[in-house]
Design a protein around this motif. Structure first.
Motif, short mmCIF file in Angstrom:
data_model
loop_
_atom_site.label_atom_id
_atom_site.label_comp_id
_atom_site.label_asym_id
_atom_site.label_seq_id
_atom_site.Cartn_x
_atom_site.Cartn_y
_atom_site.Cartn_z
N SER A 111 13.19 69.32 24.41
CA SER A 111 12.13 68.37 24.12
C SER A 111 11.05 69.04 23.30
CB SER A 111 11.53 67.82 25.42
OG SER A 111 10.96 68.86 26.17
N VAL A 112 10.41 68.28 22.45
CA VAL A 112 9.36 68.80 21.57
C VAL A 112 8.00 68.48 22.17
CG1 VAL A 112 10.79 68.66 19.51
CG2 VAL A 112 9.37 66.72 20.15
N ASP A 113 7.04 69.32 21.87
CA ASP A 113 5.68 69.12 22.37
C ASP A 113 4.87 68.20 21.46
OD1 ASP A 113 6.26 70.91 24.41
OD2 ASP A 113 5.61 72.63 23.21
N LEU A 114 5.10 68.30 20.14
CA LEU A 114 4.32 67.53 19.18
C LEU A 114 5.25 67.05 18.07
CD1 LEU A 114 1.50 66.58 18.08
CD2 LEU A 114 1.44 68.74 16.82
N ALA A 115 5.14 65.79 17.74
CA ALA A 115 5.90 65.21 16.63
C ALA A 115 4.92 64.53 15.68
CB ALA A 115 6.93 64.20 17.14
N GLU A 116 4.99 64.89 14.41
CA GLU A 116 4.16 64.27 13.39
C GLU A 116 4.98 63.25 12.62
OE1 GLU A 116 2.22 66.96 10.83
OE2 GLU A 116 0.91 67.79 12.38
N VAL A 117 4.45 62.04 12.55
CA VAL A 117 5.14 60.93 11.88
C VAL A 117 4.34 60.56 10.64
CG1 VAL A 117 5.94 58.56 12.13
CG2 VAL A 117 6.11 60.13 14.06
N LEU A 118 5.02 60.43 9.53
CA LEU A 118 4.38 60.14 8.24
C LEU A 118 4.83 58.78 7.75
CD1 LEU A 118 2.67 61.20 5.82
CD2 LEU A 118 4.81 62.11 4.88
N PHE A 119 3.88 58.01 7.21
CA PHE A 119 4.21 56.71 6.63
C PHE A 119 3.36 56.48 5.40
CE2 PHE A 119 1.05 56.18 9.92
CZ PHE A 119 0.10 55.35 9.36
N LYS A 120 3.75 55.49 4.60
CA LYS A 120 3.10 55.26 3.31
C LYS A 120 3.12 53.78 2.99
CE LYS A 120 3.41 56.57 -1.59
NZ LYS A 120 4.17 57.34 -2.60
N ASP A 121 2.06 53.32 2.31
CA ASP A 121 1.95 51.94 1.81
C ASP A 121 2.13 50.92 2.93
OD1 ASP A 121 1.49 52.69 -0.82
OD2 ASP A 121 3.63 52.82 -1.26
N GLN A 122 1.61 51.23 4.10
CA GLN A 122 1.71 50.32 5.24
C GLN A 122 0.41 50.36 6.03
OE1 GLN A 122 5.83 50.47 7.28
NE2 GLN A 122 5.62 52.45 6.26
N TYR A 123 0.19 49.31 6.78
CA TYR A 123 -0.95 49.28 7.70
C TYR A 123 -0.44 49.32 9.13
CZ TYR A 123 -4.56 47.47 10.73
OH TYR A 123 -5.42 47.31 11.77
N TYR A 124 -0.85 50.35 9.84
CA TYR A 124 -0.53 50.50 11.26
C TYR A 124 -1.84 50.39 12.05
CZ TYR A 124 4.18 52.43 10.46
OH TYR A 124 5.49 52.60 10.12
N SER A 125 -1.91 49.44 12.94
CA SER A 125 -3.00 49.45 13.90
C SER A 125 -2.66 50.46 14.99
CB SER A 125 -3.22 48.06 14.49
OG SER A 125 -2.12 47.69 15.30
N ARG A 126 -3.63 50.80 15.79
CA ARG A 126 -3.36 51.75 16.88
C ARG A 126 -2.39 51.15 17.89
NH1 ARG A 126 -6.09 55.92 18.11
NH2 ARG A 126 -6.38 55.36 20.30
N SER A 127 -2.41 49.85 18.03
CA SER A 127 -1.43 49.19 18.88
C SER A 127 -0.03 49.35 18.30
CB SER A 127 -1.78 47.70 19.01
OG SER A 127 -0.72 46.99 19.62
N ASP A 128 0.09 49.21 16.99
CA ASP A 128 1.40 49.40 16.35
C ASP A 128 1.89 50.83 16.52
OD1 ASP A 128 1.14 46.77 15.55
OD2 ASP A 128 0.40 47.29 13.56
#
Length: 1546
Positions: free
Chosen positions: A103-120
């Motif tokens: 298992s990993v301790d930290l995962a960084e997720v990258l996205f572009k040209d999208q709107y993510y709310s904190r709920s999303d």
């Protein structure tokens, strides 16, 4: 197990081939779905490659029985095999692994040209749990698309791993909103130690590197670049300034006069190539200082000498607050291709700033609450002390002698130090790297071969003979008992410790009596933020010289002095104290402790406590209280192998592994302190037992010697409450740095945090802080309310019977859905989940983690939850979630269908502070630095109405709980504009003139109405073919013989046509005829049979009814049918009249009592978008009939529209509560006559994992000569799903002859308007009336009202030539109804391309009958910081801007004469007057010049641009040509005036 490797391509249509791994269940007998397998080639088993670099981890998601390959093989998706260099048809080892081990301790997720709310983000994070991920893995959930950017496990980067429930997920966006501020202080024109100009280092170095990295990572940020500076004036009084300057000149704490300047270079631009801005910045740099310092110089006026401030003296916090004003309104103007916000400040200094304490508190709290990333990039050399560093202004200057400066190390700001390429190359082979810049005076003396004299400290001087305070005595009382402990016993502890200290000094000389003696025998000490020291008031005498606060760093201070912070000492006049006073001053005074007051001294009755001073050279020695704010960003950082959260751009020059003993050395605690610690434990146990907070047995394992091992970073209450510790290293918490776990030392070298600047991180979803039970009980107020979601609807007790009824009656949310949505809404508003709190049976416990643990009440090393255990087990399994923001905590629990919300609010709330700020800014395309106002204030988060929002969720926004502004709902505003204008294409192709737009013909207007009707069908989700829209006519042969239309008089026989007096039943029979009847709508779900649109049957009545000459004739005839009971509105509302437009009506039998159409559906208005058409067509089709609603004579009305109120026509009770969202809107007059509301089906294809809904606010009237507004408002919707819906609307608009474009809610952003962007403002373009009339005035022969009307018509004629149309229909409110649209809103226009806006300001006041009131604040008093709640007091007309609370319609109340509160129209006049005023305005009234206010549509990004919108060059050309026209270049204005006079009766 060894298998042969095969690869397969991903095929979306084949479910099996979409899987990452396919394996035969017989090959791995023990494998089950969900297992994680490890795959690698056998030759790599003993290779030098590490495990994490060479082996692939995948999860088995399916075990298909029909997967029967010929050989024992494992098939992997082709792209994965290629990424991990797995060769096809080679043997691989496949083995199951334990999920916890990978298992990993930290995962960084990258996205572009999208709107993510904190709920999303949270929903995407939950979808990742219990799955395997690898680098660059593409994930998709609810139309959200992202990829894995980085993985961390046990302090190292890995290429793949398993996402467990304890894995922290950080979201980064490569399309964020980035504000870059460049501080143009005096150092920008100086050279660094390597000979580089600081400006060149910032622009040619840092910005160039940043742009290159953006391009390398394919980033497309929304960027604003601002240059800012502060100018000081050499003046003693305000009277030395000319009158035109006094409006913006401010005075600081030291009595200095100054002005702040902001130059917006780039605003909301999204370039793929940013190198062009480098040249623009250089050009501005060459003239910036000269222009700012001489901006106010005018002939005949004397201006005090000006100088540019240093970086330390600059307007740093004010700049951050200006961008926070915009970032806090994240729910306004929401676009669907941007996520994240970050403010970057580039300074030539070393990160030291002189700031105001209250403004610091405001900035800190706003930054933390808003979750905004703030990056400080320093061009100067990294100092030998902690940075960034704030030096607080001294308010007591001149009242007491301060021998130490008050500093603060802000943890809420990320900082970097940039090294240029020359600097890196020069020091690459050097062993010594200088960290300070040598003063030029030293070099000058060296050039003269004169050795600089050493700084000598004048010991035993008379000035240094003043008393000191015993700080060591206070340090001994850091471990003081709670206030409930017996004060007598505590006093004994103090006395015993005092005796020990006295014995300690007995072997030395007498205790130090003066500062000089204390300096010689000083020693480093540990301080706490809560320290207080007592200062004595100053008895001022005119002849006494007051020493100013020691600056940082002081040339007269040695390194030893700076390593130990000292406090404030009172100054008394020499000779004032008698011998008794001298004896008192010689005693060692105890300061700061609440239990050790020094008020017994006869002159200390007016003492004032001060905070302990922070030593910037030893910030690790400073103790502080752990809070949730300190842990807000902790889950965004990776951890090192020891589990310490670190920032990778801070590099330690030595390894702390070699200094373990020194690193872990605990503070020496005296015997008295240890005894006090044990007393505190017993006291707290006793309190908990009395209050029933939990089982005291949890503390039974605390050893007697545990107290001596308390870390310096924890106070007694936190360190002892959890028992003994495992690893002393994990106990360290420091006040420096965003992580709080990375220690600052002088050997720490700081680089640039490129990752934060390239791909800003969003605020983490999780945190790990919760108050301990004692703090929770003593410091917080608990409140509770309950919800029963299933009882809020009669859906199940009275279920819908038909499909049409199901269409209107929404299925209620279950308790589980409501519970999840309540969590999502709190996350969207900035809350964070308190991680690893989970329910296990009958008690709430914490789950330990190898890297960190939950910290109730402290840092993440101590775990206790005795205060949160339930008193008795519950029969049903409950869900409980803890969330926090600031000092507010929520506990949400669900048992069955009952939801309980428990709120913990601080017992002593923070005061709401307000800071009024004035400045000058120059917007792009503007020529002047305009005066503007802004207000900074922290938000009262505890005032948010969560109970109302939870009810809104339960009812899904219907009934009494609709959207209101205090909920901070998201909104996006759009305009529907006609497209395909040939003039736009002509200008884009290079035409020099832009005043070539022509008025639309009648046939073009009719096509717009037809196209808009079709577009409303799309918005209403109507499925209709072209055949159903055709108007059938039995007189086709007659019309063919008369192509010009029906001749007048009509020669057709009466038996072949209807007439105006035909019976209603006959008219209805003709309308329902299968051959020549009216165009009907096909059966739609939610609509009755035989529905028609009122606007579509106008042509039919014209062809079949003799005598029809206007739309009004048709509407009168339909109204007669409605009154006779043959037709009715599709809702069944009997009071609904016939309206021309997109209104739905149906037929009914007037004699039938059981006709379904006779039932009134009150929910109809919520789901169908209906619009009144304001017809301006003079010709319809081949006819020459005037279609006018207001006249029968054929006059073409303007876009003013009808005077009938649609609310009265539809039977709406506008004075009472109405349906759904409109109830509050109409009642509050926010959108009445002009706007309507309708529900939006956000997810018609059910792509989301939850029910979603939204609301649309749209214009109630439409005219083809005006823009049509559509504003989408929502609380419960996935950003990508809603964005796809709107993009679909935009694509379909083109087929109807329109384009849908985003526009800002506040297009003009007037500087004085509330909540507007502080760095935006309209451009005033004057109209050169002198070119028309030599007397500089036109229409003077008319009276005032007629003159204003004539002038407005003339200005309208000008802008129509340039392609502008009105932004809304002009509707006139009925005298008996309420209207939200005043006359001042009538003159707003938008360009047909959607890229520009204009306001025509009326000049009903030829001169503004008010002058600016100049503030006369006393010297030395800072701008007022109000501790009272905003809007708590009644607005009064104050003469000082700093003393004015904000009004509802203004950011800060601009005080003019007796006008305490102004309308938007008056504010615009003030704005125009300031821009056009070039002379001294003393005793002179400001002229309101005739002209236009111009603004850009900054939301028109490349995604929305097309040939119909033009590009930036097109917009620049229009502005350039419009300015040339208004200034009468080439006599164009005069020629237009003469043409206008010839065509109109003047």
């Amino acid at each position: 197990m060894t298998l042969k490797l095969c690869v397969h391509k991903k095929v979306p249509s084949n479910k099996q081939l979409c899987e990452e791994i396919l394996i035969n269940p017989k090959d791995i007998p023990n494998a089950i779905v969900g297992d994680v397998v490890e795959i690698y080639h056998p030759e790599e088993e003993f290779s030098t490659c590490t495990f994490i670099d060479s082996r692939l981890l995948l999860q088995i998601r399916i075990l298909p029985e029909d997967y029967q390959p010929k050989d024992t093989v494992v098939s992997i998706e082709q792209t994965i095999a290629t990424a991990f260099q797995l060769k096809a048809y080679k043997n691989v080892i496949v083995s199951k692994v334990d999920k916890d081990n990978v298992s990993v301790d930290l995962a960084e997720v990258l996205f572009k040209d999208q709107y993510y709310s904190r709920s999303d983000m949270n929903r995407l994070r939950e979808s990742m749990v219990n799955t395997c991920v690898y680098l660059n893995k593409k994930m998709e959930f609810c139309e959200m698309r992202a990829q894995v950017n980085e993985l961390w496990s046990r302090g190292e980067k890995v290429t793949c791993g398993f996402i467990s429930k304890d894995t922290r997920v950080v979201f980064r966006s490569s399309t964020s909103v980035v504000h870059i501020f460049i501080q143009m202080s005096s150092e920008m024109w100086e050279f660094d130690i390597n000979g580089d100009l600081y400006f060149e280092k910032a622009v040619n170095g840092f910005l160039t590197d940043l742009y290159a990295k953006w391009k390398e990572q394919n980033c497309l940020h929304d960027v604003t670049i601002v240059m800012f500076s502060r100018t000081f004036y050499d003046a003693q009084t305000r009277d030395e300034f000319p009158q035109y300057m006094q409006e913006c000149v401010q005075q600081d704490y030291a009595g200095r006069f100054y002005e702040d300047f902001y130059r917006i270079v780039v605003q909301n631009e999204r370039y793929e190539e940013w190198t062009g801005t480098i040249k623009q910045l250089r050009k501005i740099f060459f003239e910036y200082r000269t222009r700012v310092l001489n901006y106010h110089r005018r002939p005949g006026h004397r201006v005090p000498d000006a100088r540019n401030s240093t970086a330390t003296e600059g307007n740093f916090l004010e700049t951050l607050n200006m961008t926070l004003n915009l970032f806090e309104k994240y729910y306004y103007d929401r676009n669907f291709d941007r996520t994240g916000k970050v403010a970057v400040v580039i300074t030539p200094g070393a990160g030291v700033f002189e700031v105001d304490r209250e403004l610091t508190n405001i900035t800190k709290q706003r930054t933390i609450d808003c979750g905004v990333g703030s990056d400080l990039v320093c061009m100067g050399e990294q100092p030998l002390h902690a940075a960034p560093l704030f030096k607080f202004h001294s308010r007591t200057q001149g009242m007491m002698l301060e021998v130490g400066d008050d500093y603060n190390v802000p943890h809420w700001m990320n900082h970097s130090f940039y090294s240029s390429k020359n600097q890196i190359q020069f020091y690459s082979n050097k062993t010594f790297v200088p960290r300070i810049k040598i003063p030029p005076e030293i070099f000058e003396k060296q050039e003269k071969k004169e050795a600089p004299p050493e700084q000598e400290i004048p010991y035993n001087t008379e000035e240094d003979n003043f008393p000191i305070v015993d700080y060591d005595e206070y340090d001994a009382q850091v471990w003081k008992l709670p206030k409930t402990v017996n004060s007598i016993s505590y006093g004994k502890k103090n006395r015993s410790y005092h005796q020990s200290r006295a014995e300690r000094f007995s072997s030395q000389s007498r205790p130090p009596q003066t500062f000089v003696e204390a300096r010689l025998m000083h020693s480093a000490r540990t301080r706490t933020i809560s320290d207080n020291i007592s200062c004595l008031p100053v008895e001022k005498k005119p002849e006494v010289d007051v020493m100013q606060a020691i600056s940082f760093p002081s040339s007269s201070s040695t390194g030893d002095d700076l390593s130990t912070s000292v406090g404030c000492y009172p100054v008394h006049g020499r000779g004032h104290l008698d011998s008794s006073d001298e004896h008192v001053l010689g005693a060692r005074q105890v300061a700061g402790s609440a239990e050790s007051s020094v008020s017994h001294m006869k002159y200390l009755h007016n003492t004032r406590r001060h905070r302990a001073l922070i030593n910037p050279f030893q910030p690790s020695k400073m103790q502080f209280k752990m809070t949730s704010n300190r842990r807000r960003w902790i889950h965004a950082f990776p951890t090192d192998p020891h589990g310490v959260a670190v920032q990778t751009h801070h590099v330690q020059t030595y390894s702390y592994h070699d200094n373990t003993e020194e690193e872990f050395e605990l503070c020496d605690l005296t015997e008295e302190t240890i005894q006090a610690a044990h007393q505190a434990v017993k006291a707290r146990n006793k309190k908990r037992a009395c209050r029933g907070l939990g089982d005291n047995s949890d503390l039974s394992n605390v050893e007697e010697g545990a107290v001596s091992r308390v870390s310096q970073s924890h106070d007694l209450g936190r360190s002892l409450y959890g028992g003994s510790f495992k690893d002393p290293k994990h106990q360290r918490s420091f006040m420096w740095g965003p992580t709080g776990e990375q220690e600052w030392t002088a050997e720490l070298s700081t680089g640039v945090d490129w990752k934060s600047l390239i791909m800003p991180a969003s605020l983490p979803i999780t945190t790990d802080y919760f108050p301990d039970p004692v703090s929770l009980n003593n410091e917080y107020v608990e409140s509770m309310y309950q919800l029963l979601p299933d009882s809020n609807s009669l859906y199940y007790s009275n279920p819908p019977e038909s499909d049409d009824e199901k269409y209107y009656r929404k299925k209620p949310l279950s308790a589980k859905q409501v519970f999840c949505e309540m969590i999502s809404q709190r996350l969207s508003q900035g809350f964070q989940l308190i991680k690893m709190m989970r329910n296990t049976g009958s008690s709430l416990t914490l789950v330990a983690n190898t890297s960190q643990r939950v910290v109730p009440g402290s840092s993440p090393q101590v775990s206790h939850m005795s205060g949160l255990k339930r008193c008795r087990p519950r029969e049903e399994t409950a869900e409980e979630v803890y969330l926090s923001i600031g000092r507010i905590f929520h506990k949400l629990s669900r048992t069955g269908s009952e939801i309980t919300v428990t709120r913990y609010r601080p017992r002593h709330q923070n005061a709401q502070l307000s800071y009024n700020y004035r400045y000058r800014f120059q917007a792009p395309d503007s020529f002047n630095y305009d005066v503007s106002w802004s207000e900074f204030h922290n938000e009262k988060l505890e005032n948010y109405n969560w109970n109302y929002l939870d009810q809104y969720i339960c009812t899904q926004g219907e009934g009494d709980f609709g959207l209101m502004d205090s909920l901070k709902f998201w909104r996006s505003r759009f305009f529907i504009l006609p497209c395909n204008n040939p003039a736009t294409k002509k200008i884009s192709e290079g035409h020099q003139r832009c005043d070539i737009y022509e008025e639309k013909t009648s046939s073009e207007l009719k096509q717009l109405i037809i196209g808009f009707t079709r577009y409303l069908e799309i918005l209403n989700k109507m499925k209709r073919t072209a055949v159903t829209r055709q108007t059938n006519c039995i007189h086709k042969e007659f019309l063919d013989k008369n192509p010009g239309g029906i001749p007048m008089p009509d020669t057709r026989p009466d038996e072949e046509v209807l007439c105006m007096t035909s019976p209603s039943d006959k008219v209805v029979r003709w309308m329902l005829d299968d051959v020549c009847g009216i165009p009907m709508l096909p059966k739609q779900l939610g609509l009755p049979h035989k529905c028609f649109i009122s606007a579509e049957i106008v042509d039919w009545f014209y062809y079949h009814v003799k005598g029809v000459k206007s739309v009004k004739h048709v509407m009168n005839l339909l109204q007669r049918l409605l009154d006779d009971g043959y037709i009715v509105h599709s809702s069944g509302n009997p009071d609904h009249k016939v309206l021309y437009g997109f209104y739905l009506y149906t037929f009914k039998d007037p004699k039938s009592k059981n006709d379904p159409a006779s039932s009134f559906n009150t929910l109809f208005q919520n789901d169908w978008c209906e619009v009144v058409f304001v017809d301006t067509i003079k010709e319809v089709g081949p006819s020459y009939v005037s279609f006018s609603l207001d006249t029968m004579e054929g006059d073409v009305p303007g876009p003013s529209g009808p005077t009938d109120d649609w609310r009265l026509q539809t039977g709406l009770n506008i004075w009472g509560q109405t349906w759904a969202q409109q109830s509050e809107a109409i009642y509050l007059e926010s959108a009445t006559l002009l706007h309507k509301y309708v529900n939006v089906d956000v997810d018609p294809q059910c792509k989301s994992d939850r029910p979603e809904w939204a609301t649309a606010r749209y214009h109630a009237y439409y005219s083809p000569l005006c823009a049509f507004e559509l504003q989408v408002q929502w609380m419960v919707a996935t950003g990508q799903i809603l964005g796809d819906l709107i993009y679909n609307w935009a694509r379909k608009a083109a087929s109807c002859g329109f384009h849908l474009l985003p526009v800002p809610c506040d297009p003009f952003a007037l500087p004085s308007a509330i909540d507007s962007d502080p760095l935006r403002g309209p451009i005033f373009i004057p109209l050169k009336v002198a070119a028309i009339d030599q007397h500089d005035s036109i229409f003077v022969e008319y009276d005032k009202s007629t003159r204003e009307q004539k002038l407005l018509q003339f200005q309208e004629a000008i802008i129509k030539r340039f392609g502008f149309i009105e932004s809304s229909v002009r509707v006139l409110a009925n005298r008996n109804t309420k209207s939200s649209q005043g006359a001042e809103d009538y003159h707003q226009y938008v360009h047909c391309t959607g890229g520009m806006f204009i306001i025509i300001e009326d000049t009903n006041l030829a001169k503004a009958n008010h002058q600016p009131i100049i503030e006369t604040r006393p010297i030395g008093v800072k701008p007022v910081i109000e501790s009272q709640p905003i809007n708590a007091k009644k607005r009064e007309n104050n003469s000082s801007l700093g003393n004015l609370p904000p009004s509802r319609n203004m950011k800060s109340s601009v005080s003019y004469g007796t006008l305490g509160k102004k309308s938007f129209s008056e504010l615009r006049k003030d704005y125009i007057a300031r821009q056009t005023s070039q002379l001294d305005c003393q005793n002179v009234e400001w002229e309101i010049e005739i002209g236009f206010l111009w603004s850009w549509n900054f939301m028109l990004s490349r995604r929305w641009r097309s040939g119909n919108t033009g590009d930036e060059t097109f917009q620049d050309n229009v502005l350039r040509d419009f300015r040339a026209f208004c200034s009468n270049e080439d006599d164009r204005l005069y020629e237009f005036w003469m043409e206008y006079k010839a065509q109109n009766i003047i």
